[in-house]
Design an enzyme around this catalytic site. Structure first.
Site, PDB file in Angstrom:
ATOM      1  N   ASP A 129      14.694  -7.291 -55.201  1.00  0.00           N
ATOM      2  CA  ASP A 129      14.194  -6.244 -54.314  1.00  0.00           C
ATOM      3  C   ASP A 129      13.706  -5.021 -55.080  1.00  0.00           C
ATOM      4  O   ASP A 129      12.897  -4.252 -54.589  1.00  0.00           O
ATOM      5  CB  ASP A 129      15.279  -5.831 -53.319  1.00  0.00           C
ATOM      6  CG  ASP A 129      15.415  -6.906 -52.263  1.00  0.00           C
ATOM      7  OD1 ASP A 129      16.098  -7.909 -52.523  1.00  0.00           O
ATOM      8  OD2 ASP A 129      14.779  -6.775 -51.199  1.00  0.00           O
ATOM      9  N   ASN A 178      19.239  -7.224 -55.899  1.00  0.00           N
ATOM     10  CA  ASN A 178      18.901  -8.366 -55.042  1.00  0.00           C
ATOM     11  C   ASN A 178      20.047  -8.540 -54.043  1.00  0.00           C
ATOM     12  O   ASN A 178      21.041  -7.803 -54.077  1.00  0.00           O
ATOM     13  CB  ASN A 178      18.674  -9.628 -55.889  1.00  0.00           C
ATOM     14  CG  ASN A 178      18.059 -10.762 -55.078  1.00  0.00           C
ATOM     15  OD1 ASN A 178      17.065 -10.561 -54.375  1.00  0.00           O
ATOM     16  ND2 ASN A 178      18.648 -11.944 -55.124  1.00  0.00           N
ATOM     17  N   GLY A 190      12.698  -9.878 -46.853  1.00  0.00           N
ATOM     18  CA  GLY A 190      12.264 -10.296 -48.188  1.00  0.00           C
ATOM     19  C   GLY A 190      11.302  -9.236 -48.690  1.00  0.00           C
ATOM     20  O   GLY A 190      10.397  -8.807 -47.949  1.00  0.00           O
ATOM     21  N   ALA A 191      11.494  -8.811 -49.947  1.00  0.00           N
ATOM     22  CA  ALA A 191      10.788  -7.623 -50.439  1.00  0.00           C
ATOM     23  C   ALA A 191       9.260  -7.683 -50.269  1.00  0.00           C
ATOM     24  O   ALA A 191       8.670  -6.770 -49.671  1.00  0.00           O
ATOM     25  CB  ALA A 191      11.180  -7.371 -51.893  1.00  0.00           C
ATOM     26  N   GLN A 207      20.987 -15.908 -45.027  1.00  0.00           N
ATOM     27  CA  GLN A 207      19.573 -16.181 -45.341  1.00  0.00           C
ATOM     28  C   GLN A 207      19.421 -17.511 -46.088  1.00  0.00           C
ATOM     29  O   GLN A 207      18.388 -18.164 -45.991  1.00  0.00           O
ATOM     30  CB  GLN A 207      18.987 -15.050 -46.213  1.00  0.00           C
ATOM     31  CG  GLN A 207      18.702 -13.767 -45.459  1.00  0.00           C
ATOM     32  CD  GLN A 207      19.860 -12.799 -45.518  1.00  0.00           C
ATOM     33  OE1 GLN A 207      21.012 -13.211 -45.638  1.00  0.00           O
ATOM     34  NE2 GLN A 207      19.587 -11.525 -45.405  1.00  0.00           N
TER      35      GLN A 207
END
Ligand code: MRU
Length: 346
Positions: A239, A249, A49-50, A198
Site C-alpha cells: 500500500d 501492506n 487494493g491500493a 480478502q
C-alpha cells in the site's frame, strides 16, 4: 484462462465498480453517480487494493466536477481541490489514492486554458489514463516477477493483490498469471487474511476463476506450511513503500515476512511506481488506518468476543525492508541496498 474482469472501470459513460463486499457469493456491480458514492465505496471496501483505490479516486474527482459551473480556471481548481480533500479522507494508508488525486490536479494546473469545459474533459482524460497505465504497469510487473518465480513450484500470498486490487491482472498475482500464459502453473497458498478475509473471499475467488491451483489456509497456518517445505517464495502487494524500502501492506504481512526469513524463503513485494512514497524516509512515518473494532469482535454478523473489552484493529502493518528479498516493479526488480536502488530506479 478467462480474461480477468475490471473491478473499477468507465463503461457506457459511467463508473462501474464490482462490489467486493459481495464476493464470492454474488457478482454485484454498482454505478456511482456522485463523488459521495465513490467515497463510500472506498471507505467500505467495495473497491479496495491500493491501485484500484487510486483509479476510483480519479473517477470520483471527475464525478465531482463534471457539472461544474465555475466561471474560470481558478474557481474550477477550488472545486477540484475541495473534492480531492474529501476523497483523500476516505482511507489513509494506500499512497496510490493521494498519488492519483495529485496527478489529476497537476494536469489541470498545468493546462493552458481557462475554458471550464476543456478542464472537465481533461479530468476525465487523466482518470482514464491512470486506469490504462495501471493495466500496463500490472502486465510489466507480471513479466518482471515471472522471471523470479520460474524455478518455483509453490508460493504463498497474503490479502488480495490481484486483479480485484488493480485495473486488471494485479501486482503480486500478475507474475502467476503471466507464468500460466507461458505454460507454467504455480500453486498458490492463500492466507485467509483476518479480519476481512480478502484472501479467502477475493484471492481464492479470482485464482479459482483463472484456473490456478490454490490451497486456502488460515493466517496462523503459514508457519506450518513453510516448515513442511511446501512454499518456495512469498509474494505480496503493498500500500505504501518508503524511500528506505519499508513496506506497508495488509495486517499480517509483517508476520509472514518474519516467518519467511526464518525458513530461508524469499519474500517478494510487487508494486508499481505509484505505490512508492519517496517523501517518507521510513515505515514509521506511514499513517496506518484503524478500522471498526466490530471487524475483530464479530465473525460475519455474529459476535464472537465478549462485550466491553479493548480491541485493536489496524488494517495494515509495516514490514521493515531487511525482510524484503526484492521489490518487483514495472520498471524492473529492486534489490538491497534499497535506499540507493529505489532512488536510482525512480
Ligand atoms: O484493505 P485492503 O483490502 O484495501 O488492503 C489491500 C492490501 O493490503 C493489498 O495487498 C495492497 O493494497 C496491494 S494491492 C495490489
Amino acid at each position: 484462462m478467462l480474461e480477468p474482469i475490471a473491478p473499477i472501470n468507465w463503461e457506457k459513460d459511467q463508473v462501474v465498480i464490482i462490489d467486493q463486499t459481495c464476493l464470492p457469493e454474488k457478482e454485484v456491480y454498482i454505478y456511482p453517480q456522485k463523488v459521495e458514492e465513490v467515497w463510500d465505496a472506498i471507505k467500505k471496501l467495495k473497491v479496495r487494493g491500493a491501485p484500484a483505490i487510486g483509479i476510483a479516486a480519479a473517477f470520483g474527482l471527475y464525478l465531482a466536477v463534471k457539472d461544474s459551473r465555475a466561471g474560470d480556471k481558478k474557481g474550477f481548481l477550488a472545486e477540484l481541490n475541495k473534492a480531492s480533500d474529501y476523497l483523500a479522507s476516505s482511507r489513509p494508508t494506500a499512497v496510490n489514492l493521494f498519488w492519483a488525486l495529485d496527478r489529476v490536479k497537476r494536469a489541470v494546473e498545468a493546462a493552458d486554458t481557462d475554458n471550464v469545459a476543456d478542464l472537465i474533459n481533461l479530468v476525465h482524460k487523466e482518470a482514464l489514463a491512470i486506469r490504462d497505465e495501471d493495466e500496463a504497469m500490472c502486465r510489466a510487473i507480471g513479466k518482471n516477477g515471472a522471471s523470479l518465480l520460474r524455478d518455483v513450484d509453490s508460493v504463498l500470498t497474503h490479502c488480495n493483490a490481484g486483479t480485484l486490487a488493480t485495473s486488471r491482472f494485479g501486482t503480486a498475482l500478475s507474475p502467476i498469471y503471466e507464468l500460466k500464459k507461458q505454460g507454467k502453473l504455480l500453486k498458490v497458498f492463500v492466507d485467509e487474511t483476518r479480519p476481512l478475509l480478502q484472501g479467502a473471499r477475493l484471492t481464492a475467488w479470482e485464482l479459482h476463476q483463472a484456473g490456478i491451483p490454490l490451497t486456502l489456509i488460515t493466517d496462523n497456518m503459514a508457519a506450518a506450511v513453510m516448515a513442511r517445505g511446501w512454499v518456495q517464495a512469498v509474494i505480496v502487494g503493498a500500500d505504501r513503500i518508503t524511500a528506505n524500502g519499508d513496506v506497508a501492506n495488509k495486517i499480517g504481512t509483517y508476520g509472514v515476512a518474519i516467518l519467511a526469513k526464518e525458513h530461508n524463503i524469499p519474500f517478494y513485494v510487487a508494486a508499481p511506481a505509484s505505490t512508492f512514497d519517496l517523501s517518507l524516509e521510513s515505515g514509521e512515518q506511514i499513517p496506518i488506518e484503524e478500522r471498526n473494532p466490530e471487524e475483530v469482535s464479530h465473525f460475519g454478523l455474529r459476535r464472537t468476543a465478549p462485550e466491553g473489552i479493548d480491541i485493536f484493529n489496524p488494517a495494515f502493518d509495516v514490514t521493515p525492508s531487511r525482510y524484503v528479498t526484492a521489490i518487483i516493479t514495472e520498471k524492473g526488480v529492486i534489490r538491497p541496498p534499497y535506499k540507493q536502488n529505489i532512488a536510482k530506479m525512480f
